[in-house]
Design a protein around this motif. Structure first.
Motif, PDB file in Angstrom:
ATOM      1  N   ASP A 146      36.080  49.543  35.636  1.00  0.00           N
ATOM      2  CA  ASP A 146      34.713  48.913  35.257  1.00  0.00           C
ATOM      3  C   ASP A 146      35.080  47.983  34.062  1.00  0.00           C
ATOM      4  N   PHE A 147      35.460  46.931  34.463  1.00  0.00           N
ATOM      5  CA  PHE A 147      36.088  46.004  33.599  1.00  0.00           C
ATOM      6  C   PHE A 147      34.604  45.527  32.583  1.00  0.00           C
ATOM      7  N   VAL A 148      33.766  45.678  32.876  1.00  0.00           N
ATOM      8  CA  VAL A 148      32.329  45.158  32.120  1.00  0.00           C
ATOM      9  C   VAL A 148      32.425  46.181  30.919  1.00  0.00           C
ATOM     10  N   LEU A 172      29.412  34.196  35.624  1.00  0.00           N
ATOM     11  CA  LEU A 172      29.696  35.529  35.734  1.00  0.00           C
ATOM     12  C   LEU A 172      28.940  36.315  35.088  1.00  0.00           C
ATOM     13  N   PHE A 173      28.578  35.926  33.697  1.00  0.00           N
ATOM     14  CA  PHE A 173      27.492  37.001  33.077  1.00  0.00           C
ATOM     15  C   PHE A 173      26.265  37.136  33.642  1.00  0.00           C
ATOM     16  N   GLY A 174      25.901  36.107  34.186  1.00  0.00           N
ATOM     17  CA  GLY A 174      24.543  35.961  35.064  1.00  0.00           C
ATOM     18  C   GLY A 174      24.540  36.881  36.083  1.00  0.00           C
ATOM     19  N   VAL A 175      25.660  37.601  36.655  1.00  0.00           N
ATOM     20  CA  VAL A 175      25.717  38.671  37.970  1.00  0.00           C
ATOM     21  C   VAL A 175      26.014  40.087  37.151  1.00  0.00           C
ATOM     22  N   LEU A 176      26.272  39.925  35.985  1.00  0.00           N
ATOM     23  CA  LEU A 176      26.683  41.272  35.268  1.00  0.00           C
ATOM     24  C   LEU A 176      25.352  41.773  34.597  1.00  0.00           C
ATOM     25  N   PRO A 177      25.235  43.171  34.372  1.00  0.00           N
ATOM     26  CA  PRO A 177      23.980  43.752  33.655  1.00  0.00           C
ATOM     27  C   PRO A 177      23.792  42.994  32.422  1.00  0.00           C
ATOM     28  N   GLU A 178      22.619  42.662  32.086  1.00  0.00           N
ATOM     29  CA  GLU A 178      22.076  41.886  30.920  1.00  0.00           C
ATOM     30  C   GLU A 178      22.511  42.896  29.651  1.00  0.00           C
ATOM     31  N   VAL A 226      50.655  39.544  24.938  1.00  0.00           N
ATOM     32  CA  VAL A 226      49.212  39.090  25.460  1.00  0.00           C
ATOM     33  C   VAL A 226      49.140  39.617  26.850  1.00  0.00           C
ATOM     34  N   ARG A 227      48.172  40.265  27.359  1.00  0.00           N
ATOM     35  CA  ARG A 227      47.942  40.947  28.891  1.00  0.00           C
ATOM     36  C   ARG A 227      46.903  39.998  29.254  1.00  0.00           C
ATOM     37  N   LEU A 228      46.825  40.447  30.761  1.00  0.00           N
ATOM     38  CA  LEU A 228      45.704  39.775  31.701  1.00  0.00           C
ATOM     39  C   LEU A 228      45.247  40.847  32.161  1.00  0.00           C
ATOM     40  N   LEU A 229      43.494  40.549  32.241  1.00  0.00           N
ATOM     41  CA  LEU A 229      42.743  41.544  32.666  1.00  0.00           C
ATOM     42  C   LEU A 229      42.630  41.438  34.118  1.00  0.00           C
ATOM     43  N   ASP A 230      42.686  42.545  34.981  1.00  0.00           N
ATOM     44  CA  ASP A 230      42.697  42.449  36.242  1.00  0.00           C
ATOM     45  C   ASP A 230      40.985  42.995  36.559  1.00  0.00           C
ATOM     46  N   PHE A 231      40.577  42.125  37.327  1.00  0.00           N
ATOM     47  CA  PHE A 231      39.184  42.313  37.894  1.00  0.00           C
ATOM     48  C   PHE A 231      39.026  43.078  39.329  1.00  0.00           C
ATOM     49  N   PRO A 232      39.040  44.321  39.335  1.00  0.00           N
ATOM     50  CA  PRO A 232      39.089  45.107  40.334  1.00  0.00           C
ATOM     51  C   PRO A 232      38.044  44.685  41.261  1.00  0.00           C
ATOM     52  N   VAL A 233      36.878  43.933  41.025  1.00  0.00           N
ATOM     53  CA  VAL A 233      35.732  44.003  42.084  1.00  0.00           C
ATOM     54  C   VAL A 233      35.713  42.365  42.321  1.00  0.00           C
ATOM     55  N   GLU A 235      36.757  40.593  44.791  1.00  0.00           N
ATOM     56  CA  GLU A 235      36.294  40.169  45.905  1.00  0.00           C
ATOM     57  C   GLU A 235      34.587  40.159  46.005  1.00  0.00           C
ATOM     58  N   ALA A 236      34.214  41.215  45.212  1.00  0.00           N
ATOM     59  CA  ALA A 236      32.535  41.161  45.185  1.00  0.00           C
ATOM     60  C   ALA A 236      31.894  39.969  44.460  1.00  0.00           C
ATOM     61  N   LEU A 237      32.702  39.789  43.286  1.00  0.00           N
ATOM     62  CA  LEU A 237      32.191  38.524  42.590  1.00  0.00           C
ATOM     63  C   LEU A 237      31.984  37.332  43.316  1.00  0.00           C
ATOM     64  N   THR A 238      32.834  37.050  44.441  1.00  0.00           N
ATOM     65  CA  THR A 238      33.029  36.033  44.884  1.00  0.00           C
ATOM     66  C   THR A 238      31.678  35.883  46.163  1.00  0.00           C
ATOM     67  N   ARG A 239      31.008  36.882  46.375  1.00  0.00           N
ATOM     68  CA  ARG A 239      29.989  37.196  46.931  1.00  0.00           C
ATOM     69  C   ARG A 239      28.795  36.438  46.183  1.00  0.00           C
ATOM     70  N   HIS A 240      28.744  36.577  44.897  1.00  0.00           N
ATOM     71  CA  HIS A 240      27.865  36.117  44.126  1.00  0.00           C
ATOM     72  C   HIS A 240      28.005  34.707  43.785  1.00  0.00           C
ATOM     73  N   LEU A 241      29.339  34.479  43.469  1.00  0.00           N
ATOM     74  CA  LEU A 241      29.777  33.032  43.004  1.00  0.00           C
ATOM     75  C   LEU A 241      30.322  32.535  44.160  1.00  0.00           C
ATOM     76  N   GLN A 242      29.567  31.833  45.107  1.00  0.00           N
ATOM     77  CA  GLN A 242      30.135  31.464  46.357  1.00  0.00           C
ATOM     78  C   GLN A 242      31.069  30.370  46.517  1.00  0.00           C
ATOM     79  N   TYR A 243      31.199  29.654  45.240  1.00  0.00           N
ATOM     80  CA  TYR A 243      32.348  28.608  45.266  1.00  0.00           C
ATOM     81  C   TYR A 243      33.504  29.090  44.767  1.00  0.00           C
ATOM     82  N   THR A 244      33.729  30.367  44.484  1.00  0.00           N
ATOM     83  CA  THR A 244      34.800  31.176  44.066  1.00  0.00           C
ATOM     84  C   THR A 244      35.611  31.633  45.162  1.00  0.00           C
ATOM     85  N   GLU A 245      36.842  31.908  44.990  1.00  0.00           N
ATOM     86  CA  GLU A 245      37.720  32.686  45.820  1.00  0.00           C
ATOM     87  C   GLU A 245      38.591  33.597  45.058  1.00  0.00           C
TER      88      GLU A 245
END
Length: 473
Positions: A146-148, A172-178, A226-233, A235-245
């Motif tokens: 849960d990166f959120v 991105l924030f628009g598809v996350l819980p407010e 400095v680290r990089l955050l992995d977004f485990p979901v 693939e699911a986020l690209t379904r909401h933001l259709q211009y992303t891959e």
């Protein structure tokens, strides 16, 4: 006896001279046809406009960004082809697009996902690479799902409005819980200040939309703390933001041992897109496509795409007809043999060029036959004058009249000597000269008749022959 063969080059030089004089003759006597042709060609050139401007204005984004580095590479490419690029600095992709809308620039390096309506007279020249949405942070590595929840309560830079990062972060924030988004401590800061604040411990993390070649991204990727955050979901986020891959930074991609990153990092990414005003000269649009293809093939690409770049990755942006034709049919046939604007002009106007040739070819075919026709017409008028002169010499009754006829003969002789004789008309010219000679003999006979005792010059012709040739005039 040694015989000298005719010089081939002299023959061709004479032929070229004949063609040039024939063309001048055609222009002189058929000027209205020439004017019509010139006007038609002029209108065609005005409509097609084959000559592109030598300067172009390009929105390049903020200093040290991905867009600025990409724009600089295109600037070098254009400079090598004789086109000067004037760069327009902004805060990022969104401002680049606004500068294009306002007419301040001709082309903008932008990104996928920005709102753009179809009636803005802006077209896409294709996408040329990925820009991942990185989240850089310091501290213990995130190992959960849960990166959120990981971001809640943290001090986060979300970039400035007008930057390329901000629209993607807002989406991105628009598809996350407010509620979760409201628990994040968000700061609006430019990329450079965000990096300084992160390294100084003033913030906990920062979003950055950038290609891996970006100076800002490289500044942080070189830091082992400095680290990089992995977004485990992702693939699911690209379904909401259709211009992303989804793009993946493999484990050990930055350092093999010890491996950095410590595990695969999955991110969402948008594309770098070249946007242009629809009125941008077609040759310059073609040069952008050519540059995109050659730069992609010559440089190392970290985040590959199936099918490669340039490509049309967004459906809501109108496509340039030039770019569409380039992607579908490949480069113009003259690309390797002519300057870019010639190749582009022929590629876009070949139908009109063929139609123009179809009209001009019969007219040009007329020129060689026209020279003979005009010579024969002129010779025909001369024959009439010579025939009249010879006829009047038979009935002349005074020396004064005879002197006038001889002056006319001298004038005709001079005109015939100065006449241009095109190739293929030699025989007609010799007949014309012979007719003048026969008329001269008639005048000599008339003088001997009016002035008894005047000798008749010997011209190698008998009176019987004279009569026969005169009858043929």
């Amino acid at each position: 006896m040694k015989r000298t063969s005719p010089k081939v080059e002299k023959y061709f030089l004479k032929s070229a001279k004949d063609e040039f004089l024939a063309l001048l003759l055609f222009c002189r006597h058929q000027w209205y046809v020439v004017v019509a042709i010139v006007l038609a060609v002029g209108l065609a050139l005005y409509y097609v406009s084959p000559f592109p401007p030598s300067t172009i204005r390009v929105a390049s984004g903020q200093p040290n960004s991905t867009l600025e580095k990409i724009a600089a590479r295109y600037g070098e490419y254009f400079d090598a082809h004789g086109v000067r690029v004037e760069f327009f600095t902004t805060r990022g992709a969104a401002e680049n697009l606004q500068a294009l809308r306002d007419g301040k620039v001709d082309v903008a390096f932008s990104q996928g996902g920005l709102a753009l309506s179809r009636d803005e007279s802006i077209v896409s020249l294709g996408s040329i690479g990925y820009q991942p949405l990185w989240f850089f942070y310091r501290g213990e590595r995130f190992k959960g799902e849960d990166f959120v929840a990981f971001l809640e309560g943290r001090r986060i830079s979300i970039a400035l409005p007008g930057s390329g990062t901000r629209p993607v972060v807002d989406a991105l924030f628009g598809v996350l819980p407010e509620v979760a988004v409201n628990r994040m401590r968000k700061y609006e800061m430019p990329a450079g200040e965000s990096i300084d604040a992160l390294l100084a411990g003033e913030i906990d993390g920062m979003f950055l939309l950038a290609g891996i070649e970006s100076g800002n991204a490289q500044r942080l990727l070189r830091r082992s703390d400095v680290r990089l955050l992995d977004f485990p979901v992702a693939e699911a986020l690209t379904r909401h933001l259709q211009y992303t891959e989804v793009v993946t930074l493999p484990k050990g991609a930055l350092e093999v041992t010890p491996p950095r990153p410590e595990a695969d990092v999955h991110m969402i990414a948008t594309t770098t897109t070249i946007l242009a005003r629809e009125s941008l000269h077609p040759a310059l649009q073609y040069l952008f496509m050519r540059a995109s293809t050659e730069l992609y093939q010559s440089e190392e690409v970290f985040f590959e795409r199936a099918g490669g770049f340039p490509a049309f990755t967004e459906r809501h942006i109108p496509r340039s007809e030039v770019a569409q034709r380039y992607n579908t049919h490949g480069p113009p046939m003259l690309e390797d043999y002519a300057p870019y604007w010639v190749a582009s002009f022929f590629d876009t106007a070949w139908v009109g060029i063929l139609a123009l040739i179809a009209v001009l070819y019969p007219l040009l075919r007329m020129v060689p036959s026209y020279r003979k026709t005009m010579f024969n017409i002129g010779a025909s008028f001369k024959y009439d004058q010579i025939f009249t002169l010879a006829r009047e010499s038979e009935t002349v009754g005074s020396l004064r009249e005879l002197d006038a006829l001889e002056r006319t003969h001298r004038q005709l002789t001079q005109e015939v000597e100065e006449t241009w004789v095109p190739k293929g008309c030699n025989q007609s010219y010799y007949f014309l000269v012979g007719s003048l000679e026969l008329a001269r003999e008639r005048l000599d006979l008339a003088r001997s008749r009016l002035v008894p005792g005047t000798p008749v010059p010997e011209r190698g012709r008998s009176t019987q022959a004279l009569g026969a040739k005169t009858g043929s005039m």
